[in-house]
Design a protein around this motif. Structure first.
Motif, PDB file in Angstrom:
ATOM      1  N   PHE A 239       0.835  -1.210   0.000  1.00 42.73           N
ATOM      2  CA  PHE A 239       0.000   0.000   0.000  1.00 42.73           C
ATOM      3  C   PHE A 239       0.868   1.258   0.000  1.00 42.73           C
ATOM      4  O   PHE A 239       0.526   2.250  -0.654  1.00 42.73           O
ATOM      5  N   ALA A 240       2.007   1.214   0.710  1.00 44.43           N
ATOM      6  CA  ALA A 240       2.885   2.377   0.748  1.00 44.43           C
ATOM      7  C   ALA A 240       3.460   2.654  -0.639  1.00 44.43           C
ATOM      8  O   ALA A 240       3.459   3.803  -1.107  1.00 44.43           O
ATOM      9  N   ILE A 241       3.918   1.603  -1.316  1.00 49.78           N
ATOM     10  CA  ILE A 241       4.472   1.792  -2.664  1.00 49.78           C
ATOM     11  C   ILE A 241       3.399   2.354  -3.587  1.00 49.78           C
ATOM     12  O   ILE A 241       3.627   3.277  -4.370  1.00 49.78           O
ATOM     13  N   SER A 242       2.180   1.813  -3.445  1.00 50.84           N
ATOM     14  CA  SER A 242       1.082   2.279  -4.277  1.00 50.84           C
ATOM     15  C   SER A 242       0.792   3.757  -3.997  1.00 50.84           C
ATOM     16  O   SER A 242       0.541   4.534  -4.927  1.00 50.84           O
ATOM     17  N   ALA A 243       0.842   4.137  -2.721  1.00 49.02           N
ATOM     18  CA  ALA A 243       0.584   5.536  -2.360  1.00 49.02           C
ATOM     19  C   ALA A 243       1.642   6.446  -2.969  1.00 49.02           C
ATOM     20  O   ALA A 243       1.319   7.520  -3.513  1.00 49.02           O
ATOM     21  N   ILE A 244       2.906   6.014  -2.908  1.00 49.46           N
ATOM     22  CA  ILE A 244       3.985   6.823  -3.495  1.00 49.46           C
ATOM     23  C   ILE A 244       3.771   6.970  -5.004  1.00 49.46           C
ATOM     24  O   ILE A 244       3.869   8.057  -5.566  1.00 49.46           O
ATOM     25  N   CYS A 245       3.430   5.859  -5.657  1.00 51.12           N
ATOM     26  CA  CYS A 245       3.182   5.893  -7.108  1.00 51.12           C
ATOM     27  C   CYS A 245       2.038   6.859  -7.414  1.00 51.12           C
ATOM     28  O   CYS A 245       2.105   7.636  -8.375  1.00 51.12           O
ATOM     29  N   TYR A 246       0.980   6.793  -6.578  1.00 55.34           N
ATOM     30  CA  TYR A 246      -0.176   7.662  -6.814  1.00 55.34           C
ATOM     31  C   TYR A 246       0.204   9.133  -6.639  1.00 55.34           C
ATOM     32  O   TYR A 246      -0.171   9.982  -7.451  1.00 55.34           O
ATOM     33  N   ALA A 247       1.013   9.406  -5.598  1.00 53.53           N
ATOM     34  CA  ALA A 247       1.435  10.792  -5.350  1.00 53.53           C
ATOM     35  C   ALA A 247       2.249  11.310  -6.526  1.00 53.53           C
ATOM     36  O   ALA A 247       2.016  12.423  -7.028  1.00 53.53           O
ATOM     37  N   LEU A 248       3.192  10.509  -6.994  1.00 55.71           N
ATOM     38  CA  LEU A 248       4.037  10.918  -8.126  1.00 55.71           C
ATOM     39  C   LEU A 248       3.188  11.158  -9.370  1.00 55.71           C
ATOM     40  O   LEU A 248       3.359  12.134 -10.089  1.00 55.71           O
ATOM     41  N   ARG A 249       2.259  10.229  -9.585  1.00 51.92           N
ATOM     42  CA  ARG A 249       1.420  10.308 -10.775  1.00 51.92           C
ATOM     43  C   ARG A 249       0.538  11.563 -10.739  1.00 51.92           C
ATOM     44  O   ARG A 249       0.401  12.262 -11.740  1.00 51.92           O
ATOM     45  N   THR A 250      -0.025  11.840  -9.546  1.00 52.60           N
ATOM     46  CA  THR A 250      -0.885  13.020  -9.410  1.00 52.60           C
ATOM     47  C   THR A 250      -0.078  14.297  -9.644  1.00 52.60           C
ATOM     48  O   THR A 250      -0.525  15.207 -10.328  1.00 52.60           O
ATOM     49  N   ARG A 251       1.125  14.318  -9.074  1.00 52.40           N
ATOM     50  CA  ARG A 251       1.969  15.507  -9.220  1.00 52.40           C
ATOM     51  C   ARG A 251       2.333  15.724 -10.695  1.00 52.40           C
ATOM     52  O   ARG A 251       2.259  16.827 -11.211  1.00 52.40           O
ATOM     53  N   ARG A 252       2.698  14.621 -11.362  1.00 48.71           N
ATOM     54  CA  ARG A 252       3.081  14.716 -12.776  1.00 48.71           C
ATOM     55  C   ARG A 252       1.902  15.240 -13.605  1.00 48.71           C
ATOM     56  O   ARG A 252       2.061  16.089 -14.456  1.00 48.71           O
ATOM     57  N   SER A 253       0.718  14.702 -13.291  1.00 51.35           N
ATOM     58  CA  SER A 253      -0.468  15.092 -14.037  1.00 51.35           C
ATOM     59  C   SER A 253      -0.831  16.559 -13.762  1.00 51.35           C
ATOM     60  O   SER A 253      -1.229  17.291 -14.669  1.00 51.35           O
ATOM     61  N   ALA A 254      -0.656  16.991 -12.490  1.00 49.18           N
ATOM     62  CA  ALA A 254      -0.947  18.386 -12.137  1.00 49.18           C
ATOM     63  C   ALA A 254       0.030  19.322 -12.844  1.00 49.18           C
ATOM     64  O   ALA A 254      -0.352  20.373 -13.364  1.00 49.18           O
ATOM     65  N   ALA A 255       1.324  18.925 -12.884  1.00 48.06           N
ATOM     66  CA  ALA A 255       2.343  19.737 -13.546  1.00 48.06           C
ATOM     67  C   ALA A 255       2.024  19.876 -15.033  1.00 48.06           C
ATOM     68  O   ALA A 255       2.193  20.951 -15.620  1.00 48.06           O
ATOM     69  N   ARG A 256       1.526  18.781 -15.624  1.00 50.97           N
ATOM     70  CA  ARG A 256       1.205  18.789 -17.053  1.00 50.97           C
ATOM     71  C   ARG A 256       0.022  19.747 -17.316  1.00 50.97           C
ATOM     72  O   ARG A 256       0.040  20.508 -18.253  1.00 50.97           O
ATOM     73  N   ASP A 257      -0.997  19.644 -16.420  1.00 53.27           N
ATOM     74  CA  ASP A 257      -2.191  20.468 -16.620  1.00 53.27           C
ATOM     75  C   ASP A 257      -1.933  21.927 -16.286  1.00 53.27           C
ATOM     76  O   ASP A 257      -2.517  22.817 -16.872  1.00 53.27           O
ATOM     77  N   GLY A 258      -1.055  22.169 -15.275  1.00 55.31           N
ATOM     78  CA  GLY A 258      -0.827  23.541 -14.830  1.00 55.31           C
ATOM     79  C   GLY A 258       0.203  24.201 -15.678  1.00 55.31           C
ATOM     80  O   GLY A 258       0.137  24.919 -16.563  1.00 55.31           O
TER      81      GLY A 258
END
Lengths: 433, 162
Positions: free
Chosen positions: B143-162
């Motif tokens: 679950f921790a690895i998944s959370a880290i992956c999700y955080a990275l993915r969200t940040r990458r997606s936010a950076a792309r959109d912003g």
């Protein structure tokens, strides 16, 4: 829709579905379809025959000729019999290791495959012809067979005999029920599998993200959903999920065969556990306590009796230690899918035979001090006696055997199943003819 | 002869070879059963065989299907389409570690739940004490690895959109 004979029966059946069955709209996943099922089937078709053959080979390794392969009296249900070789020394380590580890790592693919075809279970009518009805009945052998084999095997390697019946009997005959079902299933479905594989390009699927994932078109088998929802995962994602599960199990189990540092990754199975770092601190199968062998039985009063050609000889441990000693590094492997490689020292079995005038014995019967128990005795074949590395081991890794490892003396034979490497040896009788 | 073959094919609704292959499989299964019928616990084996099918098709499958549907529905309710939906759906970041931990439990539950303590001790000289903690640690890790992956993915997606 066409019906086979007797069409009235199939039609009546179709008109009277039990509640909750036959609602095809309920299946939503757009990933289901002939291609995904075919890919998963191809993986199983590549892996399962290897699990089956190594399992049947392990039966032969137990020596059915001596009646010591279980279950006994299997009629025609066995591979062609042969004398199990002693070379390569890692032979049994590999057959049982492949059987157990491959069987375990295929579990995610089995579950995924069953998920991919589960809508068919609830299809109504269940059949429109005798052909279809018989074919569906044969799936009981396939599905029941694989799940029964997985359940009994998984429980056996963890010593949790929740089923209560004899493991060997159930797992061996269960295998043959599965073989019957699987063979006919593959014979019937192979064209479907090939057509399914050809229906889409694997390379293209591996490049398609979730956003681009479209349902498979409707197929005559009813695998693809008639009312698919949006994709929540790509096909490559689903395959990666199965592969990930496979990898996870591989990492957590393979070390009990590979040994070394990889054993530390075996976190959830008995044979990943450490016993310490001393010369005799390696995996134990059946403790002296469980075998009711006490230090009193194995103390200075212990004697080995060697018999053959009408002679008999009684030796104590110093006498055995005074004989020419042989040292060799050999794996010892259990049918439960674990093994360990250690350095054994002892007296060659052929040297013991010549003590009683047997220069070319055909078999040997080894008896343990252990009074009860399925494996308190074992018979050895000619090649297993004469191999240069076959011995009555007295020491391991430069130290005396520990009581749990068979002190005062145990059999070590290359490629012989661990349970036949009899511990706490009491007598050896060599026979000819 | 050809006429007979065609009639069989029509009535049976498949190639006669289909019938022969199936009959061979059923006969082999029957031969296996003749070996087992004298077993004292034969009925129990049959129950486990049938139970394996029922356990998967009518217990395990409905449980995981309903769990997955509930999870999907709950995520929809938490982030309705109209409001600001997270750019990356957390669905698979919950699904994957859940499936991982469930798979490990399914295979290794005897150790985790300490089943067969006596036979385990007799075979190994050890107890099953560490397994529950290890399984929980593996679960935490997934679950921790998944959370880290999700955080990275969200940040990458936010950076792309912003």
């Amino acid at each position: 829709m066409s019906y086979g004979f007797p069409s009235r029966l199939w039609r009546t059946l179709e008109r009277h579905p039990p509640p909750g069955v036959g609602i095809t709209q309920a299946w939503r996943s757009p990933l289901r379809g002939p291609w995904l099922t075919a890919v998963l089937s191809a993986v199983l078709l590549a892996g399962l025959p290897l699990v089956i053959v190594t399992g049947l080979l392990d039966y032969i390794a137990y020596g059915p000729r001596f009646g010591q392969a279980f279950p006994a009296g299997v009629g025609w249900l066995h591979l062609p019999l042969f004398d199990w070789p002693t070379r390569p020394a890692w032979l049994f380590q590999v057959t049982q290791g492949l059987h157990v580890i491959l069987g375990l790592v295929l579990i995610p693919a089995v579950l995924a495959k069953l998920w991919s075809v589960v809508p068919k279970l609830f299809i109504w009518p269940p059949a429109r012809s005798i052909a279809e009805a018989l074919e569906r009945l044969s799936l009981v052998l396939v599905v029941g067979g694989i799940l029964f084999q997985i359940a009994t095997g998984v429980l056996n390697i963890q010593y949790a005999y929740l089923f209560g019946f004899d493991f060997y009997t159930a797992h061996y005959y269960g295998a043959w029920v599965f073989i019957a079902g699987l063979t006919v299933h593959v014979a019937i479905k192979l064209p479907r599998l090939l057509a399914g594989l050809r229906s889409r390009s694997l390379g293209a699927e591996l490049r398609t993200s979730r956003a681009g994932t479209r349902p498979e078109p409707p197929d005559p088998d009813g695998l693809a959903a008639t009312h698919p929802g949006p994709a929540t995962m790509s096909r490559r994602g689903a395959l990666a999920l199965v592969a990930g599960g496979t990898l996870l199990i591989a990492v957590l189990t393979a070390g009990q065969v590979l040994g070394g540092v990889t054993r530390r990754a075996v976190l959830l199975l008995p044979r990943g556990r450490s016993y310490g770092s001393g010369p005799t601190d390696f995996q134990i199968n059946r403790t002296a306590k469980a075998a009711a062998v006490t230090p009193a039985d194995t103390g200075s009063g212990w004697r080995l009796t060697v018999r053959g050609s009408g002679q008999s000889m009684v030796l104590d441990r110093p006498a055995l230690r005074a004989m020419p000693q042989h040292t060799v590094r050999l794996p010892i492997a259990c049918v439960e899918g674990w093994s360990t490689v250690q350095t054994w020292t002892g007296v060659r079995l052929r040297d013991l035979a010549s003590l009683v005038g047997m220069t070319s014995p055909d078999s040997a019967h080894v008896q343990s001090l252990e009074r009860s128990g399925l494996f308190n005795h074992a018979s050895l074949q000619r090649n297993q006696i004469h191999d240069r590395d076959s011995m009555l081991a007295l020491r391991v890794n430069g130290a005396d055997l520990s009581l749990d490892h068979g002190y005062p003396a145990r059999v070590i034979v290359p490629a012989l199943p661990g349970v036949h490497c009899t511990k706490w040896v009491h007598s050896i009788e060599y026979r000819s003819g | 002869m050809r006429e007979l073959g065609a009639r069989i094919r029509r009535a049976y609704a498949a190639n006669p070879l289909h019938l022969l292959a199936l009959l061979a499989a059923f006969a082999l299964a029957g031969y296996v059963v003749t070996h087992l019928a004298s077993e004292p616990l034969f009925v129990r084996m049959l129950i486990w065989f049938a139970g394996a099918i029922i356990g998967h098709d009518l217990v395990l499958f409905p449980i995981y299907a309903v769990t997955d549907r509930s999870l999907t529905a709950a995520l929809h309710r938490l982030w309705p389409r109209t409001t600001a939906k997270p750019a990356v759906s957390p669905l698979n970041y919950i699904r994957v570690p859940t499936l991982g931990t469930a798979l490990l439990f399914l295979i290794f539950f005897p150790g985790i739940l300490r089943q067969g303590q006596q036979t385990y001790l007799a075979a190994t000289g050890q107890n099953q004490q560490p397994y529950l903690a290890r399984w929980l640690l593996l679960t935490a890790g997934m679950f921790a690895i998944s959370a880290i992956c999700y955080a990275l993915r969200t940040r990458r997606s936010a950076a792309r959109d912003g």
